[in-house]
Motif scaffolding. Sequence first.
Motif, PDB file in Angstrom:
ATOM      1  N   ASP A 188     148.924 -14.534  40.233  1.00  0.00           N
ATOM      2  CA  ASP A 188     150.230 -15.191  40.366  1.00  0.00           C
ATOM      3  C   ASP A 188     150.084 -16.401  40.390  1.00  0.00           C
ATOM      4  OD1 ASP A 188     152.616 -14.052  40.626  1.00  0.00           O
ATOM      5  OD2 ASP A 188     152.068 -13.032  42.761  1.00  0.00           O
ATOM      6  N   VAL A 189     151.374 -16.999  39.927  1.00  0.00           N
ATOM      7  CA  VAL A 189     151.582 -18.565  39.781  1.00  0.00           C
ATOM      8  C   VAL A 189     151.027 -19.249  40.976  1.00  0.00           C
ATOM      9  CG1 VAL A 189     152.983 -19.760  38.230  1.00  0.00           C
ATOM     10  CG2 VAL A 189     153.747 -17.793  39.607  1.00  0.00           C
ATOM     11  N   SER A 190     151.542 -18.917  42.257  1.00  0.00           N
ATOM     12  CA  SER A 190     151.317 -19.554  43.384  1.00  0.00           C
ATOM     13  C   SER A 190     149.904 -19.513  43.824  1.00  0.00           C
ATOM     14  CB  SER A 190     152.081 -19.350  44.323  1.00  0.00           C
ATOM     15  OG  SER A 190     151.842 -17.964  44.690  1.00  0.00           O
ATOM     16  N   ILE A 191     149.151 -18.531  43.552  1.00  0.00           N
ATOM     17  CA  ILE A 191     147.754 -18.427  43.801  1.00  0.00           C
ATOM     18  C   ILE A 191     146.830 -19.033  42.653  1.00  0.00           C
ATOM     19  CG2 ILE A 191     145.862 -16.453  44.415  1.00  0.00           C
ATOM     20  CD1 ILE A 191     148.276 -16.123  45.811  1.00  0.00           C
ATOM     21  N   ARG A 192     147.310 -19.049  41.296  1.00  0.00           N
ATOM     22  CA  ARG A 192     146.471 -19.727  40.482  1.00  0.00           C
ATOM     23  C   ARG A 192     146.017 -21.046  40.970  1.00  0.00           C
ATOM     24  NH1 ARG A 192     149.240 -18.569  34.616  1.00  0.00           N
ATOM     25  NH2 ARG A 192     148.925 -16.304  34.836  1.00  0.00           N
ATOM     26  N   ASN A 197     142.024 -25.225  42.367  1.00  0.00           N
ATOM     27  CA  ASN A 197     141.826 -26.184  43.151  1.00  0.00           C
ATOM     28  C   ASN A 197     140.310 -25.780  43.887  1.00  0.00           C
ATOM     29  OD1 ASN A 197     143.992 -27.449  42.939  1.00  0.00           O
ATOM     30  ND2 ASN A 197     144.794 -27.037  44.893  1.00  0.00           N
ATOM     31  N   LEU A 198     140.049 -24.571  44.367  1.00  0.00           N
ATOM     32  CA  LEU A 198     138.763 -23.949  44.876  1.00  0.00           C
ATOM     33  C   LEU A 198     137.830 -24.348  43.936  1.00  0.00           C
ATOM     34  CD1 LEU A 198     137.026 -22.675  46.985  1.00  0.00           C
ATOM     35  CD2 LEU A 198     137.869 -20.614  45.800  1.00  0.00           C
ATOM     36  N   MET A 199     137.802 -24.039  42.425  1.00  0.00           N
ATOM     37  CA  MET A 199     136.763 -24.353  41.686  1.00  0.00           C
ATOM     38  C   MET A 199     136.519 -25.761  41.498  1.00  0.00           C
ATOM     39  SD  MET A 199     137.817 -21.463  38.660  1.00  0.00           S
ATOM     40  CE  MET A 199     136.371 -21.993  37.691  1.00  0.00           C
ATOM     41  N   SER A 200     137.654 -26.444  41.366  1.00  0.00           N
ATOM     42  CA  SER A 200     137.382 -28.041  41.253  1.00  0.00           C
ATOM     43  C   SER A 200     136.682 -28.739  42.303  1.00  0.00           C
ATOM     44  CB  SER A 200     138.446 -28.959  40.514  1.00  0.00           C
ATOM     45  OG  SER A 200     139.699 -28.418  41.205  1.00  0.00           O
ATOM     46  N   LYS A 201     137.014 -28.028  43.577  1.00  0.00           N
ATOM     47  CA  LYS A 201     136.323 -28.646  44.816  1.00  0.00           C
ATOM     48  C   LYS A 201     134.891 -28.440  44.629  1.00  0.00           C
ATOM     49  CE  LYS A 201     135.909 -27.345  49.419  1.00  0.00           C
ATOM     50  NZ  LYS A 201     136.089 -25.938  49.979  1.00  0.00           N
ATOM     51  N   LEU A 202     134.514 -26.853  44.318  1.00  0.00           N
ATOM     52  CA  LEU A 202     133.091 -26.460  44.212  1.00  0.00           C
ATOM     53  C   LEU A 202     132.425 -27.407  43.191  1.00  0.00           C
ATOM     54  CD1 LEU A 202     133.690 -22.879  44.581  1.00  0.00           C
ATOM     55  CD2 LEU A 202     132.678 -24.209  46.506  1.00  0.00           C
TER      56      LEU A 202
ATOM     57  N   SER B 267     156.008 -27.106  41.408  1.00  0.00           N
ATOM     58  CA  SER B 267     154.857 -28.247  41.755  1.00  0.00           C
ATOM     59  C   SER B 267     153.581 -27.559  41.461  1.00  0.00           C
ATOM     60  CB  SER B 267     154.758 -28.654  43.080  1.00  0.00           C
ATOM     61  OG  SER B 267     156.108 -28.974  43.508  1.00  0.00           O
ATOM     62  N   SER B 268     153.306 -26.223  41.483  1.00  0.00           N
ATOM     63  CA  SER B 268     152.054 -25.721  41.205  1.00  0.00           C
ATOM     64  C   SER B 268     151.716 -25.643  39.879  1.00  0.00           C
ATOM     65  CB  SER B 268     152.149 -24.135  42.194  1.00  0.00           C
ATOM     66  OG  SER B 268     153.259 -23.395  41.636  1.00  0.00           O
ATOM     67  N   LEU B 269     152.645 -25.949  38.912  1.00  0.00           N
ATOM     68  CA  LEU B 269     152.392 -25.779  37.737  1.00  0.00           C
ATOM     69  C   LEU B 269     151.081 -26.683  37.224  1.00  0.00           C
ATOM     70  CD1 LEU B 269     155.931 -25.717  36.052  1.00  0.00           C
ATOM     71  CD2 LEU B 269     154.358 -23.764  36.057  1.00  0.00           C
ATOM     72  N   PRO B 270     150.247 -26.153  36.074  1.00  0.00           N
ATOM     73  CA  PRO B 270     149.401 -26.989  35.959  1.00  0.00           C
ATOM     74  C   PRO B 270     149.801 -28.152  35.138  1.00  0.00           C
ATOM     75  CG  PRO B 270     148.717 -24.749  35.401  1.00  0.00           C
ATOM     76  CD  PRO B 270     149.886 -24.812  36.123  1.00  0.00           C
ATOM     77  N   GLN B 271     150.741 -27.897  34.446  1.00  0.00           N
ATOM     78  CA  GLN B 271     151.454 -28.861  33.660  1.00  0.00           C
ATOM     79  C   GLN B 271     151.682 -30.345  34.335  1.00  0.00           C
ATOM     80  OE1 GLN B 271     154.967 -27.145  32.108  1.00  0.00           O
ATOM     81  NE2 GLN B 271     156.007 -28.809  31.588  1.00  0.00           N
ATOM     82  N   LEU B 272     152.093 -30.236  35.576  1.00  0.00           N
ATOM     83  CA  LEU B 272     152.377 -31.320  36.301  1.00  0.00           C
ATOM     84  C   LEU B 272     151.397 -32.028  37.065  1.00  0.00           C
ATOM     85  CD1 LEU B 272     155.916 -30.269  37.887  1.00  0.00           C
ATOM     86  CD2 LEU B 272     155.332 -31.280  35.774  1.00  0.00           C
ATOM     87  N   GLY B 273     150.201 -31.231  36.948  1.00  0.00           N
ATOM     88  CA  GLY B 273     148.882 -31.667  37.610  1.00  0.00           C
ATOM     89  C   GLY B 273     148.320 -32.889  37.156  1.00  0.00           C
ATOM     90  N   ILE B 274     147.376 -33.548  37.918  1.00  0.00           N
ATOM     91  CA  ILE B 274     146.994 -34.852  37.709  1.00  0.00           C
ATOM     92  C   ILE B 274     145.466 -34.465  37.461  1.00  0.00           C
ATOM     93  CG2 ILE B 274     146.488 -37.395  38.008  1.00  0.00           C
ATOM     94  CD1 ILE B 274     148.826 -37.254  39.260  1.00  0.00           C
ATOM     95  N   LYS B 275     144.712 -34.873  36.456  1.00  0.00           N
ATOM     96  CA  LYS B 275     143.449 -34.371  36.454  1.00  0.00           C
ATOM     97  C   LYS B 275     142.731 -34.884  37.596  1.00  0.00           C
ATOM     98  CE  LYS B 275     141.409 -32.851  32.381  1.00  0.00           C
ATOM     99  NZ  LYS B 275     141.423 -33.203  30.946  1.00  0.00           N
ATOM    100  N   GLY B 276     141.510 -34.331  37.881  1.00  0.00           N
ATOM    101  CA  GLY B 276     140.766 -34.967  38.970  1.00  0.00           C
ATOM    102  C   GLY B 276     141.373 -34.564  40.539  1.00  0.00           C
ATOM    103  N   GLU B 277     142.702 -34.445  40.334  1.00  0.00           N
ATOM    104  CA  GLU B 277     143.400 -34.255  41.934  1.00  0.00           C
ATOM    105  C   GLU B 277     143.551 -32.783  41.874  1.00  0.00           C
ATOM    106  OE1 GLU B 277     146.537 -36.801  42.619  1.00  0.00           O
ATOM    107  OE2 GLU B 277     145.671 -38.468  41.854  1.00  0.00           O
ATOM    108  N   ASP B 278     143.641 -32.594  43.184  1.00  0.00           N
ATOM    109  CA  ASP B 278     144.339 -31.104  43.639  1.00  0.00           C
ATOM    110  C   ASP B 278     145.647 -30.661  43.042  1.00  0.00           C
ATOM    111  OD1 ASP B 278     141.926 -29.939  44.468  1.00  0.00           O
ATOM    112  OD2 ASP B 278     142.514 -30.140  46.625  1.00  0.00           O
ATOM    113  N   LEU B 279     145.652 -29.659  42.526  1.00  0.00           N
ATOM    114  CA  LEU B 279     147.121 -28.962  42.286  1.00  0.00           C
ATOM    115  C   LEU B 279     147.799 -28.588  43.481  1.00  0.00           C
ATOM    116  CD1 LEU B 279     148.217 -28.618  39.489  1.00  0.00           C
ATOM    117  CD2 LEU B 279     147.340 -26.355  39.623  1.00  0.00           C
ATOM    118  N   TYR B 280     149.161 -29.045  43.498  1.00  0.00           N
ATOM    119  CA  TYR B 280     149.844 -28.377  44.559  1.00  0.00           C
ATOM    120  C   TYR B 280     149.709 -27.004  44.890  1.00  0.00           C
ATOM    121  CZ  TYR B 280     153.518 -27.295  47.725  1.00  0.00           C
ATOM    122  OH  TYR B 280     154.081 -26.865  49.103  1.00  0.00           O
ATOM    123  N   ALA B 281     149.486 -26.149  46.123  1.00  0.00           N
ATOM    124  CA  ALA B 281     149.334 -24.846  46.173  1.00  0.00           C
ATOM    125  C   ALA B 281     150.176 -24.450  47.402  1.00  0.00           C
ATOM    126  CB  ALA B 281     147.776 -24.617  46.419  1.00  0.00           C
TER     127      ALA B 281
END
Lengths: 317, 350
Positions: A188-192, A197-202, B267-281
């Motif tokens: 789902d979008v929110s879980i994606r 984030n988990l993958m980049s943290k690891l 906000s959780s769209l990857p399109q709005l994310g900044i590379k290297g930072e966490d995406l809003y979840a």
Amino acid sequence: MEAKKENREVLLSVRDLEVTFGSRRNPFKAVKGVSFDIYKGETFGLVGESGSGKTTIGRAIMRIHPTSGGEVIYKGEKINGKISKELDKKVISEIQMIFQDPMASLNERAKVDYIIAEGTYSTKKDLPKKERMELVDNSLLDVGLLPEFASRFPHEFSGGQRQRIGIARALIMEPNFIIADEPISALDVSIRAQVLNLMSKLQRERDLTYLFIAHDLSVMRFISDRIAVIHKGVIVELAECEKLFEHPLHPYTQSLLSALPLADPDKEKNKELIVYHPDECHFDYADNPPEWVEIEEGHFILANARELEEYRAQLQK
Amino acid sequence: MEQKNDVILSVKNLNVKFNLRGKVLHAIRGVTLDVHRGESLAIVGESGSGKSVLNKNFIGLLDPNGFISEGEIMYYGMENGEPQLLSGYKKDREWLKIRGKEVSMIMQDPMTSLNPLKTIGKQIGEAVEKHQGFKGARLKEEVLQILRDVGIEDPERRYKQYPHEFSGGMRQRVVIAIAVACRPKILICDEPTTALDVTIQAQILKLLKELKERLNLTIIFITHDLGVVANIADRVAVMYAGDIIEIGMVREVFYNPQHPYTWALLSSLPQLGIKGEDLYAIQGTPPNLFKEVVGDAFAPRNPQALAIDFVEQPPYFDVSPTHRARTWLLDPRAPKVDPPACLKKIQPSL
């Protein structure tokens, strides 16, 4: 990025890889002579439509599919075809895979502790049970799940949690290199966002290298350092992520980018769709076959002499 | 009822419950919604938010353990102008005059919604024969025309083929052909492009837009992909935990979202994310609908929730005549909370 470039170490190198399915009489070449290098610590993206062979490449590196030509070189050693037992063991623990569908990739009849620990039964045969369970607990904690979950069955978890279990299963082997085959497209979008984030943290914490396979370019743009675009078993363009998004040269890359839905109604409703017609774009390939050329630094493209001139002109602009 | 001419489907305070393992699941919690004639309305939400369940009510396909506990659905699209109380239908026979002819549906997966044992021509013909009564050569001609309408080349040859001979995108075109074969007034599309590639998805969306113009369709589009919404929708309804929390014209919802859940979703769209930072979840999980939800259903996952969010469910506040949201933030007494900064990246460009 610039500073890193100088001393980048190639972790995995694929040379003229070919994968053939079907019988000898009726062969089907799914991957036709693909070459690329993956540097240590980077995220290498592989995009393409279904049927383009992107998953097959991932699985060939994992040695799930036998290769019919070319070489896969990991840390300077050839790992496709027949290899020694020691190398086999090393490769099994150092290269791990995360699968697409978390609903289908976990054994329904096994408990989570076994699913996660399964790999260690082959690499660390004589580990006492207590220590093995400690590994499982740590691995669960690493992906943001509780150690209590170890005694449950996969069906008790949501899609996002299952994908975390899939990641924990890969992590317990202490891999250097992870092949992630569409790890978030079934979520789902929110879980994606959580899983990304988990993958980049690891990756930050353990200096992991990813081969990220997906068809969604907006996810790719967010996570990848370099992207290769694959079409019908051939890589048509390879460049650093931003370069590819700013100057897509190959008509197929352009069509993929134009089809990407953007969450912006004004832009989305007025965009022009580019459709890729291989016969029209590459009409002279019969007398003038394309080659894999580095058109500018780090930007590779499959083109013949006529097209190269056009692409160079486009870059000048 | 002065809006009768404009509104084709009207839902009032709909509540749907399911009997599940001896417990009651409250899947739709008081949805009120008007669907206008000729618009394309997108319904977005996570899985489990009730968007599919809501739409199944419009075509009488609710699972047998589900029932409408409260509220009504009125349909105003009949030829003779007679309003139909869809929520009052009990028998399958009553639904026959609605299904296909008035309201039609496209399912998510084109691989499973076609019969593998029948030719494409037969499957489309089935629907045409049943509703329009054509037979023989006339029927075949009609089917060929429909195949042409949905952009299938060489219909004569395709007519005789089986579903396995079609690619995913082509199969979805066939499913669309069957759905529009009886000239319905409302077409419900339940994630029709999720299983398809981006390039094919773009083509199918284009086809749906063309068909909508040509056949005067009203489209209800269920999806979780906000990019697809931006492409196809005139109006967007955002669903969360069985309720519509924000609804408005597509530009209003994307460029001026009001509900914290809509903010979080965007906000959780990857399109709005900044590379290297966490995406809003979005943290946490959706509420358990077996239990009574108190207050704003999104409050437990909203780090900026107000005290009242946990006590009382907010009413709808109008932002504009076409845009309303169910959040206490719009109450005059509420403190000012700014939407997340990354949403500024989505700006009107017209």
